[in-house]
Design an enzyme around this catalytic site. Structure first.
Site, PDB file in Angstrom:
ATOM      1  N   TYR A  11       0.824  -1.213   0.000  1.00  0.00           N
ATOM      2  CA  TYR A  11       0.000   0.000   0.000  1.00  0.00           C
ATOM      3  C   TYR A  11       0.857   1.262   0.000  1.00  0.00           C
ATOM      4  O   TYR A  11       0.682   2.154  -0.844  1.00  0.00           O
ATOM      5  CB  TYR A  11      -0.920  -0.046   1.220  1.00  0.00           C
ATOM      6  CG  TYR A  11      -1.717   1.200   1.487  1.00  0.00           C
ATOM      7  CD1 TYR A  11      -2.606   1.696   0.540  1.00  0.00           C
ATOM      8  CD2 TYR A  11      -1.598   1.872   2.704  1.00  0.00           C
ATOM      9  CE1 TYR A  11      -3.353   2.841   0.796  1.00  0.00           C
ATOM     10  CE2 TYR A  11      -2.342   3.010   2.968  1.00  0.00           C
ATOM     11  CZ  TYR A  11      -3.214   3.492   2.010  1.00  0.00           C
ATOM     12  OH  TYR A  11      -3.943   4.615   2.263  1.00  0.00           O
ATOM     13  N   ASP A  47      13.652 -11.213  -2.084  1.00  0.00           N
ATOM     14  CA  ASP A  47      13.016 -11.312  -0.768  1.00  0.00           C
ATOM     15  C   ASP A  47      14.021 -10.813   0.265  1.00  0.00           C
ATOM     16  O   ASP A  47      15.169 -11.287   0.296  1.00  0.00           O
ATOM     17  CB  ASP A  47      12.631 -12.768  -0.484  1.00  0.00           C
ATOM     18  CG  ASP A  47      11.790 -12.936   0.767  1.00  0.00           C
ATOM     19  OD1 ASP A  47      11.967 -12.162   1.729  1.00  0.00           O
ATOM     20  OD2 ASP A  47      10.956 -13.859   0.801  1.00  0.00           O
ATOM     21  N   ALA A  66       9.495  -2.942   3.027  1.00  0.00           N
ATOM     22  CA  ALA A  66       9.041  -4.317   3.223  1.00  0.00           C
ATOM     23  C   ALA A  66       9.052  -4.638   4.714  1.00  0.00           C
ATOM     24  O   ALA A  66      10.087  -4.522   5.370  1.00  0.00           O
ATOM     25  CB  ALA A  66       9.947  -5.279   2.463  1.00  0.00           C
ATOM     26  N   ALA A  67       7.901  -5.024   5.264  1.00  0.00           N
ATOM     27  CA  ALA A  67       7.804  -5.268   6.707  1.00  0.00           C
ATOM     28  C   ALA A  67       6.483  -5.937   7.034  1.00  0.00           C
ATOM     29  O   ALA A  67       5.534  -5.903   6.238  1.00  0.00           O
ATOM     30  CB  ALA A  67       7.911  -3.954   7.475  1.00  0.00           C
ATOM     31  N   THR A 106       7.657   3.741  12.418  1.00  0.00           N
ATOM     32  CA  THR A 106       6.298   3.923  12.914  1.00  0.00           C
ATOM     33  C   THR A 106       6.282   4.682  14.237  1.00  0.00           C
ATOM     34  O   THR A 106       7.238   4.607  15.029  1.00  0.00           O
ATOM     35  CB  THR A 106       5.640   2.545  13.127  1.00  0.00           C
ATOM     36  OG1 THR A 106       4.411   2.699  13.843  1.00  0.00           O
ATOM     37  CG2 THR A 106       6.529   1.617  13.946  1.00  0.00           C
ATOM     38  N   TYR A 130       5.538  -5.420  17.499  1.00  0.00           N
ATOM     39  CA  TYR A 130       5.706  -4.707  16.231  1.00  0.00           C
ATOM     40  C   TYR A 130       6.554  -3.454  16.427  1.00  0.00           C
ATOM     41  O   TYR A 130       7.567  -3.251  15.746  1.00  0.00           O
ATOM     42  CB  TYR A 130       4.346  -4.350  15.643  1.00  0.00           C
ATOM     43  CG  TYR A 130       4.414  -3.287  14.569  1.00  0.00           C
ATOM     44  CD1 TYR A 130       5.133  -3.505  13.401  1.00  0.00           C
ATOM     45  CD2 TYR A 130       3.769  -2.058  14.734  1.00  0.00           C
ATOM     46  CE1 TYR A 130       5.214  -2.528  12.417  1.00  0.00           C
ATOM     47  CE2 TYR A 130       3.841  -1.078  13.758  1.00  0.00           C
ATOM     48  CZ  TYR A 130       4.562  -1.315  12.602  1.00  0.00           C
ATOM     49  OH  TYR A 130       4.648  -0.345  11.628  1.00  0.00           O
ATOM     50  N   PHE A 158       2.510   8.012  11.442  1.00  0.00           N
ATOM     51  CA  PHE A 158       1.382   7.794  12.331  1.00  0.00           C
ATOM     52  C   PHE A 158       0.304   7.028  11.547  1.00  0.00           C
ATOM     53  O   PHE A 158       0.593   5.964  11.015  1.00  0.00           O
ATOM     54  CB  PHE A 158       0.926   9.130  12.906  1.00  0.00           C
ATOM     55  CG  PHE A 158       1.872   9.649  13.973  1.00  0.00           C
ATOM     56  CD1 PHE A 158       1.443   9.809  15.273  1.00  0.00           C
ATOM     57  CD2 PHE A 158       3.208   9.933  13.688  1.00  0.00           C
ATOM     58  CE1 PHE A 158       2.303  10.255  16.280  1.00  0.00           C
ATOM     59  CE2 PHE A 158       4.087  10.378  14.670  1.00  0.00           C
ATOM     60  CZ  PHE A 158       3.628  10.537  15.966  1.00  0.00           C
ATOM     61  N   ASN A 159      -0.897   7.506  11.412  1.00  0.00           N
ATOM     62  CA  ASN A 159      -1.949   6.769  10.698  1.00  0.00           C
ATOM     63  C   ASN A 159      -2.017   7.221   9.249  1.00  0.00           C
ATOM     64  O   ASN A 159      -2.256   8.407   8.988  1.00  0.00           O
ATOM     65  CB  ASN A 159      -3.301   6.992  11.379  1.00  0.00           C
ATOM     66  CG  ASN A 159      -3.331   6.404  12.778  1.00  0.00           C
ATOM     67  OD1 ASN A 159      -3.091   5.227  12.966  1.00  0.00           O
ATOM     68  ND2 ASN A 159      -3.618   7.243  13.757  1.00  0.00           N
ATOM     69  N   LEU A 175      -8.839   2.002  11.301  1.00  0.00           N
ATOM     70  CA  LEU A 175     -10.130   2.652  11.487  1.00  0.00           C
ATOM     71  C   LEU A 175     -10.814   3.043  10.177  1.00  0.00           C
ATOM     72  O   LEU A 175     -11.967   2.668   9.939  1.00  0.00           O
ATOM     73  CB  LEU A 175      -9.957   3.885  12.384  1.00  0.00           C
ATOM     74  CG  LEU A 175     -11.218   4.737  12.617  1.00  0.00           C
ATOM     75  CD1 LEU A 175     -12.341   3.897  13.215  1.00  0.00           C
ATOM     76  CD2 LEU A 175     -10.891   5.932  13.497  1.00  0.00           C
TER      77      LEU A 175
END
Length: 302
Positions: A11, A47, A66-67, A106, A130, A158-159, A175
């Protein structure tokens, strides 16, 4: 620059690769299998958990995305998350000699601090596997940069929400994707912990992608930078639900669950990236985020 994007079919990785092409860079996308990539991005099979499959010594820039990212899953399978997020990052660093590296991290590395908005100087105290795995990977990136082998920028997001090229966020534990799934009839209701007054912020995925381009173009060999990336605008959960109903013209039934031990407010202080890189969110007003995501979802549903 010649740039490799790991997780380019994901994404966020897709949005980053798309922005890099638009900025004039020569972009390869690392994928494990056949996948849709943005126009102008070449697919490279590999990979991050198999070092021999990674191209090395050929890129001026690497955006490492990649995570594994799902918090609840990380409690069930912590070793899987540490393997993918830490060992995978170490493998990428071995292949990154002389490159500028932008590492996708993150806000989960901060845990639940009382100080809001959260600056980069806030102590890190992840409260889940995580976040802990991403913090360990951050440290590998930053210490490696201090040897002079690479230049590195860590972006703590963040989001993230919204859509580019009609691609949706597939993670309906988040959400906005879940609320939209309910509006679309994919799920019967949205479960809310407590009274719906918890405040979160949301950043359009395209604005985040622009931050990756700015970071990659700014960093130099031997540098070690960390930036928060977020809108800084807080919205209560119940306000997000109302905004989804307004944008879609459909109801979003909710089910209230008992309150959970979670912070009442989580907001980003992104002053540093604004001042040092000149980055600004341009598409992160909540209505635009929701409308873009809804358009992508309804297109996917046909």
């Amino acid at each position: 620059m010649r740039v490799l994007v790991t997780g380019a079919a994901g994404y966020i990785g897709y949005a980053v690769a798309r922005r890099l092409v638009a900025a004039g860079h020569d972009v390869d996308g690392l994928v494990r299998r056949d996948a849709e990539l943005p126009a102008g991005v070449r697919a490279v099979r590999g990979d991050v958990l198999h070092p021999a499959s990674l191209p090395s010594g050929t890129y001026e820039g690497i955006c490492h995305l990649a995570a594994l990212t799902r918090v609840r899953e990380s409690f069930r399978e912590p070793l899987r998350f540490f393997t993918a997020n830490v060992q995978g990052t170490v493998n990428v660093l071995h292949a990154a000699a002389g490159a500028r590296v932008v590492f996708g991290s993150t806000a989960a590395v901060y845990g639940t601090p009382e100080r809001q908005p959260i600056p980069e100087t806030e102590a890190t105290a992840p409260s889940n596997p995580y976040g802990a795995s991403k913090l360990a990977a951050e440290q590998a990136v930053r210490y490696h940069a201090r040897t002079g082998a690479i230049g590195a920028v860590v972006l703590r997001t963040f989001n993230v929400a919204g859509s580019v090229d009609g691609r949706i966020d597939p993670d309906e534990t988040r959400l906005i994707p879940k609320a939209l799934a309910v509006a679309a009839g994919r799920a019967p209701r949205l479960e809310i912990n407590g009274d719906g007054l918890a405040v979160r912020e949301f950043l359009h995925v395209d604005d985040l992608a622009a931050a990756y381009v700015a970071a990659l173009e700014a960093v130099r060999l031997g540098e070690d930078r960390v930036y928060n990336v977020g809108s800084g605008t807080g919205t209560a959960v119940h306000e997000v639900v109302a905004a989804v109903e307004k944008a879609t013209g459909r109801p979003v039934p909710t089910l209230r669950r008992p309150p959970q031990p979670e912070p009442p407010v989580l907001l980003c202080d992104a002053a540093a990236i604004r001042a040092e890189l000149g980055w600004r969110p341009e598409r992160s007003a909540l209505p635009e985020i929701i409308e873009d995501a809804w358009a992508a979802l309804t297109r996917e549903d046909g």
